[in-house]
Design a protein around this motif. Structure first.
Motif, mmCIF file in Angstrom:
data_model
loop_
_atom_site.group_PDB
_atom_site.id
_atom_site.type_symbol
_atom_site.label_atom_id
_atom_site.label_comp_id
_atom_site.label_asym_id
_atom_site.label_seq_id
_atom_site.Cartn_x
_atom_site.Cartn_y
_atom_site.Cartn_z
ATOM 1 N N GLU A 331 0.819 -1.213 0.000
ATOM 2 C CA GLU A 331 0.000 0.000 0.000
ATOM 3 C C GLU A 331 0.852 1.263 0.000
ATOM 4 N N GLY A 332 2.035 1.183 0.615
ATOM 5 C CA GLY A 332 2.915 2.341 0.646
ATOM 6 C C GLY A 332 3.455 2.725 -0.717
ATOM 7 N N LEU A 333 3.458 1.771 -1.656
ATOM 8 C CA LEU A 333 3.932 2.062 -3.010
ATOM 9 C C LEU A 333 2.846 2.652 -3.886
ATOM 10 N N THR A 334 1.612 2.204 -3.692
ATOM 11 C CA THR A 334 0.540 2.577 -4.608
ATOM 12 C C THR A 334 -0.481 3.526 -4.010
ATOM 13 N N GLY A 335 -0.522 3.618 -2.671
ATOM 14 C CA GLY A 335 -1.551 4.419 -2.035
ATOM 15 C C GLY A 335 -2.924 3.778 -2.106
ATOM 16 N N GLU A 336 -2.966 2.498 -2.464
ATOM 17 C CA GLU A 336 -4.233 1.792 -2.606
ATOM 18 C C GLU A 336 -4.249 0.561 -1.713
ATOM 19 N N SER A 337 -5.456 0.089 -1.430
ATOM 20 C CA SER A 337 -5.598 -1.133 -0.655
ATOM 21 C C SER A 337 -5.258 -2.337 -1.522
ATOM 22 N N ARG A 338 -5.176 -3.484 -0.848
ATOM 23 C CA ARG A 338 -4.850 -4.725 -1.549
ATOM 24 C C ARG A 338 -5.964 -5.117 -2.507
ATOM 25 N N ASN A 339 -5.623 -5.878 -3.541
ATOM 26 C CA ASN A 339 -6.591 -6.241 -4.565
ATOM 27 C C ASN A 339 -6.718 -7.750 -4.661
ATOM 28 N N GLY A 340 -7.938 -8.247 -4.569
ATOM 29 C CA GLY A 340 -8.194 -9.675 -4.666
ATOM 30 C C GLY A 340 -8.763 -10.089 -6.005
ATOM 31 N N GLY A 341 -8.741 -9.181 -6.969
ATOM 32 C CA GLY A 341 -9.242 -9.522 -8.290
ATOM 33 C C GLY A 341 -8.292 -10.431 -9.044
ATOM 34 N N PRO A 342 -8.774 -11.144 -10.052
ATOM 35 C CA PRO A 342 -7.912 -12.040 -10.818
ATOM 36 C C PRO A 342 -6.856 -11.272 -11.611
ATOM 37 N N THR A 343 -5.684 -11.881 -11.716
ATOM 38 C CA THR A 343 -4.557 -11.291 -12.423
ATOM 39 C C THR A 343 -3.966 -12.297 -13.396
ATOM 40 N N VAL A 344 -3.135 -11.800 -14.278
ATOM 41 C CA VAL A 344 -2.392 -12.682 -15.183
ATOM 42 C C VAL A 344 -1.538 -13.649 -14.375
ATOM 43 N N ALA A 345 -0.874 -13.144 -13.344
ATOM 44 C CA ALA A 345 -0.025 -14.004 -12.516
ATOM 45 C C ALA A 345 -0.832 -15.125 -11.877
ATOM 46 N N GLU A 346 -2.016 -14.815 -11.363
ATOM 47 C CA GLU A 346 -2.844 -15.864 -10.759
ATOM 48 C C GLU A 346 -3.184 -16.941 -11.780
ATOM 49 N N MET A 347 -3.508 -16.522 -13.011
ATOM 50 C CA MET A 347 -3.846 -17.501 -14.039
ATOM 51 C C MET A 347 -2.645 -18.381 -14.379
ATOM 52 N N MET A 348 -1.461 -17.796 -14.396
ATOM 53 C CA MET A 348 -0.260 -18.584 -14.654
ATOM 54 C C MET A 348 -0.009 -19.584 -13.534
ATOM 55 N N LEU A 349 -0.280 -19.181 -12.309
ATOM 56 C CA LEU A 349 -0.109 -20.073 -11.170
ATOM 57 C C LEU A 349 -1.124 -21.212 -11.209
ATOM 58 N N ILE A 350 -2.354 -20.906 -11.574
ATOM 59 C CA ILE A 350 -3.365 -21.957 -11.710
ATOM 60 C C ILE A 350 -2.962 -22.921 -12.822
ATOM 61 N N LYS A 351 -2.527 -22.380 -13.942
ATOM 62 C CA LYS A 351 -2.084 -23.228 -15.047
ATOM 63 C C LYS A 351 -0.941 -24.138 -14.607
ATOM 64 N N ALA A 352 0.040 -23.574 -13.924
ATOM 65 C CA ALA A 352 1.199 -24.362 -13.483
ATOM 66 C C ALA A 352 0.784 -25.446 -12.494
ATOM 67 N N GLU A 353 -0.091 -25.103 -11.539
ATOM 68 C CA GLU A 353 -0.524 -26.099 -10.563
ATOM 69 C C GLU A 353 -1.256 -27.249 -11.242
ATOM 70 N N CYS A 354 -2.136 -26.920 -12.165
ATOM 71 C CA CYS A 354 -2.900 -27.966 -12.840
ATOM 72 C C CYS A 354 -1.998 -28.845 -13.708
ATOM 73 N N LEU A 355 -1.005 -28.246 -14.349
ATOM 74 C CA LEU A 355 -0.059 -29.033 -15.139
ATOM 75 C C LEU A 355 0.727 -29.992 -14.249
ATOM 76 N N ALA A 356 1.189 -29.490 -13.116
ATOM 77 C CA ALA A 356 1.944 -30.347 -12.202
ATOM 78 C C ALA A 356 1.080 -31.495 -11.697
ATOM 79 N N ARG A 357 -0.166 -31.208 -11.375
ATOM 80 C CA ARG A 357 -1.069 -32.253 -10.880
ATOM 81 C C ARG A 357 -1.372 -33.281 -11.968
ATOM 82 N N ALA A 358 -1.301 -32.861 -13.213
ATOM 83 C CA ALA A 358 -1.558 -33.776 -14.332
ATOM 84 C C ALA A 358 -0.322 -34.564 -14.740
ATOM 85 N N GLY A 359 0.794 -34.365 -14.034
ATOM 86 C CA GLY A 359 2.015 -35.093 -14.337
ATOM 87 C C GLY A 359 2.956 -34.396 -15.299
#
Length: 465
Positions: A331-359
């Protein structure tokens, strides 16, 4: 109008009226009827009401640790912070008698608005069918986010074998001011979430919304929330499919090295943000000591990681008496509160987790390294490797924890879903004012208790154990 709706539905109705009186007609019986298609557009332009998240659940997770004695004293003395301390202790009651849960109220206020749109816009005047359908689609994305957040805050983690009987949340799907307030099942909530999002992706939404419009749902946002929903359901093939669909539309990452010595992007300029859902002023924006990070989390960071460098500060930065640990301080960098909306990074993490779980551990690590490369100075970046798919999954989950720390509820919701897997289930210990509190895997304390005041007005609302 039933008296007990005062603190949920009536608050929501009042917020709609106050925020939209320039755009709608208020009929004599008190019902809000926008009538023309454009007025439903104005309802959804009310981002102050709709760009919200349920704040503070990070405090209950293993990411947070109140380590400093002076910090404990200060937190104990503050009425504003007391509910967060109660969450930290996993108390049976978070709010005093007579206090409302402002986070929950804000979510139901937003729900009232979007239910008006979903139920009425297709019958409105002077708009094309395509315009009406896209407006409805936006509202459905908002509603899906609200229900997904609330069911994970107050309901049990999704389990296909018990979801039909597990208590979920109050599911208002019409702009009612007269319905009884009772909880339905976790499965009911997920059924509505999936239906809303699957309709939304085909409703004619813009592919991407960015800049000043990032709080408006896009097709990428609908796919992203589908990916998040299926991840929480532990349906990894469909989570992967929808994460890839979101990334096919929006995939730009921010190179953190570019901002080490210049202003970090606000949400309006954040190219990774798919849909803004910030925690607002009712949570922790001006109480950074609440996000004092656990040593366990901090010790997972390479100190060259720019998320560590930019987003965490010594706790002494905020109070010279806090001599131990580091605090999440984006917050000190942006002057804004935290954001829980979906991001590109979150989608990449979901993709990576699902790939790992699939072998497909190697592919999972490729995805993770694409993300990590943007989180280090180029001269200090070293690619991460894994010995096999199981090792890849462990490393992906650790990366997810680092990337999403402090964003708003991610770690708490992850703990709930991962507790369903014995190899990832964990017992959490918090210490406060000389007392030790322990949270076992799958404990009933993973479901937030409702504030007592609601039982004065909603006697049929079932409390969590």
């Amino acid at each position: 109008m039933k008296k007990y709706l005062k603190y949920i539905t009536i608050i929501a109705l009042g917020a709609v009226v106050l925020s939209c009186d320039n755009y709608v007609d208020i009929k004599t019986e008190g019902r809000l009827i926008p009538e023309e298609t454009q007025n439903y557009r104005y309802l959804l332009n009310n981002t102050y009401t709709l760009d919200i998240n349920y704040g503070a659940l990070d405090v209950a997770s293993d990411d947070i640790s109140f380590q400093n004695e002076a910090q404990t004293t200060a937190l104990s003395a503050s009425d504003y912070i007391r509910p967060f301390v109660n969450q930290y202790k996993w108390a049976e009651q978070i709010y005093f008698d007579g206090e409302v849960d402002y986070n929950m109220n804000s979510m139901y206020t937003a729900l009232y608005n979007v239910n008006i749109v979903i139920n009425e816009v297709m019958k409105s005047k002077e708009g094309t069918e395509a315009e009406k359908l896209a407006i409805k689609g936006e509202a459905q994305v908002h509603r899906a986010f609200i229900f997904l957040t609330l069911v994970n805050a107050f309901g049990k983690a999704y389990d296909a074998t018990t979801a039909a009987t597990d208590l979920g949340i109050v599911l208002f799907t019409t702009p009612t001011v007269s319905d009884d307030i009772k909880r339905t099942s976790v499965q009911n909530a997920y059924d509505i979430i999936l239906n809303d999002l699957n309709e939304a992706v085909n409703s004619g939404l813009k592919p991407i919304n960015s800049g000043n419009n990032v709080a408006f749902p896009s097709r990428a946002a609908a796919y992203a929330l589908l990916a998040r929903t299926y991840l929480y359901m532990r349906n990894y093939p469909l989570a992967l499919d929808n994460a890839e669909k979101a990334l096919a539309i929006q995939s730009t990452l921010t190179n953190y090295e570019d901002y080490e010595f210049s202003a970090f992007p606000t949400r309006r300029l954040d190219r990774e943000l798919i849909l803004s859902k910030w925690n607002g002023y009712s949570s922790l924006t001006y109480a950074p000591q609440i996000l004092s990070l656990s040593n366990e989390l901090i010790n997972t960071f390479d100190t060259n990681d720019l998320r560590y460098v930019l987003f965490t500060q010594p706790s002494s930065t905020f109070n010279s008496e806090y001599t131990i640990g580091r605090t999440y301080a984006k917050e000190g960098l942006t002057g804004e509160s935290r954001n829980g909306g979906p991001t590109v990074a979150e989608m990449m993490l979901i993709k990576a987790e699902c790939l790992a779980r699939a072998g497909s551990g190697e592919q999972a690590m490729t995805e993770i390294n694409k993300l990590r490369q943007k989180r280090f100075r180029a001269a200090q970046y070293v690619a991460m490797t894994a010995t096999d798919s199981k090792d890849a999954l462990i490393k992906v989950l650790a990366e997810r924890r680092r990337e999403l720390m402090g964003h708003g509820n991610f770690r708490w919701f992850d703990l709930k879903r991962l507790n369903k897997e014995p190899e990832f289930a964990r017992t959490i210990t918090h210490t406060f004012a000389g007392q030790t509190f322990t949270l076992a895997p799958n404990s009933d304390r993973y479901q937030m208790p409702y504030a007592p005041i609601y039982y004065d007005y909603a006697p049929n609302l079932q409390q969590n154990p």
